[in-house]
Design an enzyme around this catalytic site. Sequence first.
Site, PDB file in Angstrom:
ATOM      1  N   ASP A 236       0.847  -1.187   0.000  1.00 39.61           N
ATOM      2  CA  ASP A 236       0.000   0.000   0.000  1.00 39.61           C
ATOM      3  C   ASP A 236       0.892   1.250   0.000  1.00 39.61           C
ATOM      4  O   ASP A 236       1.854   1.313  -0.753  1.00 39.61           O
ATOM      5  CB  ASP A 236      -0.953  -0.043   1.200  1.00 39.61           C
ATOM      6  CG  ASP A 236      -2.132   0.907   1.066  1.00 39.61           C
ATOM      7  OD1 ASP A 236      -3.148   0.531   0.470  1.00 39.61           O
ATOM      8  OD2 ASP A 236      -2.029   2.050   1.565  1.00 39.61           O
ATOM      9  N   TYR A 386      -3.670  10.992   0.842  1.00 40.81           N
ATOM     10  CA  TYR A 386      -4.052  10.766  -0.550  1.00 40.81           C
ATOM     11  C   TYR A 386      -4.041  12.074  -1.340  1.00 40.81           C
ATOM     12  O   TYR A 386      -3.542  12.127  -2.468  1.00 40.81           O
ATOM     13  CB  TYR A 386      -5.442  10.130  -0.628  1.00 40.81           C
ATOM     14  CG  TYR A 386      -5.475   8.673  -0.244  1.00 40.81           C
ATOM     15  CD1 TYR A 386      -5.531   7.683  -1.216  1.00 40.81           C
ATOM     16  CD2 TYR A 386      -5.450   8.275   1.082  1.00 40.81           C
ATOM     17  CE1 TYR A 386      -5.562   6.336  -0.882  1.00 40.81           C
ATOM     18  CE2 TYR A 386      -5.477   6.934   1.443  1.00 40.81           C
ATOM     19  CZ  TYR A 386      -5.527   5.976   0.466  1.00 40.81           C
ATOM     20  OH  TYR A 386      -5.543   4.640   0.809  1.00 40.81           O
ATOM     21  N   HIS A 443      -4.505  -7.985   0.083  1.00 40.19           N
ATOM     22  CA  HIS A 443      -3.841  -6.696   0.233  1.00 40.19           C
ATOM     23  C   HIS A 443      -3.065  -6.565   1.548  1.00 40.19           C
ATOM     24  O   HIS A 443      -1.982  -5.986   1.574  1.00 40.19           O
ATOM     25  CB  HIS A 443      -4.892  -5.590   0.140  1.00 40.19           C
ATOM     26  CG  HIS A 443      -4.339  -4.210   0.153  1.00 40.19           C
ATOM     27  ND1 HIS A 443      -3.650  -3.670  -0.910  1.00 40.19           N
ATOM     28  CD2 HIS A 443      -4.361  -3.239   1.113  1.00 40.19           C
ATOM     29  CE1 HIS A 443      -3.282  -2.428  -0.618  1.00 40.19           C
ATOM     30  NE2 HIS A 443      -3.708  -2.146   0.604  1.00 40.19           N
TER      31      HIS A 443
END
Length: 478
Positions: A236, A386, A443
């Site tokens: 990630d 982000y 993930h």
Amino acid sequence: MPTSEASHFMMLLEILLAVVLGAIIYLFLTKKKEDKLSMGDGWWGKGQKPDSEEDAAIYPFKVETSDGEINYLHRRLDEVRFAEPLEDSRFRYGFNSNYLRKVVAYWRNEFNWKKQVEVLNKFPQFKTKIEGIDVHFLHVKPSHVPEGQSAKPLLMVHGWPGSVYEFYKIIPLLMDPGSHGLSGEHVFEIICPSIPGYGFSEAPHKQGFDSVCAARVFYKLMLRLGFQEFYTQGGDWGSLISTNLAQIAPSHVKGVHLNMATVTTLHFKQLLSITLGRYFPGLFGFEDVDVQRMFPFKTKVLYRILGEGGYFHLHSTKPDTAGCGLNDSPVGLAAYILEKFSTWTNHAFRDLEDGGLEKKFTLDDLLTNVMIYWVSGCIVSSMRFYKENIGKGIGTQKHEKLSVQVPTGIASFPHEVMHMPQSWLQQKYANIVSFSYMTRGGHFAAFEEPELLAADILQFVGKVEKGNFAKKLGYGLL
């Protein structure tokens, strides 16, 4: 041709050759310079940067809680207002509130946060101030190092919506692999920092803190701890931060291991492979596994991105708006975070009534991660990461255009949100020494499949160490 014209022609030819040669030399030198990402500097504390030297002290840290915190949480859980789900919707519309009732009941009546705080504190934790903010990290040393070996420093970086708690099961495997049925050829000293704005690291107070800034902060952390050479690992955001770190300090990063690697731009051949790779895999360097995981492309990649990317757009544009509600509501926060632990672990879990959450994790583990976000109040600052990284546009940043030269290992898990074949990644990672198609997992690899991930890290480091030894041996013979 007259002599004067011939002389003039030769002069023009010489000038042209000189220009071409100069351009080639310029491009070559420019490329060499661009192989390393500029480190830069920053200040993320409140107010102006002081003139005095920053305090470089490292001090112990422990997670603490109070009865008041727990009582407040219980009151908020008691006052929850549930929405009714659509009939037979399962997890296809997001977190199903029928199952959410079970999670909240367990959280309110059975989950023991004080006990989990003791679990969190079983590994040594510290804080130190870097670029004006407190950086939290675990620093775990093996209790025993076999004779003739030395512990290798390994920086492990988490992502969103995770935390350092993701690594609690893999840390013992890497510190003492021989006692856990793994190869004991290498043992590690583990450093797990919380990304600033996540968990117990202070959030940046100024705009602009992106993955390159985080990589620089962690590089300074490793130097402060006395490590001139180290390995780094991540998935990630941890994958991007580890990549940036290898670009900033290639002579200090011995190897980078990733369980999620991506590229943001594709060359013509890669774009063509989207259409023809299913029919001519060998032409594009695809293995059978690549074809299985990528095609049909519309269903397994395009629709997946569209179906799972709503959070990404929200975080990258208006993180504070949604974040305010999540920061105020423990149940909303849990639903938002745990939905990712369902779908990103296995996309097929959307079709289960409970989202498959307890197939791979315990509620204690899942709620411990949620509680780190709740008690630290970090959900808004974690979402801002982000915007800082994506807000300037995908593919526009310098680090996205630079290759990684240090040895790279990639563990490709079958249920990762998006599969990237090695032939695509090689344009970014120029020295892939290990690419593993993992047999299971998604993930959150360290959290879900710690044994598989640890084994892959160990074999990757083994390859790097053998390669370095061979180079030294070769140089010694010259």
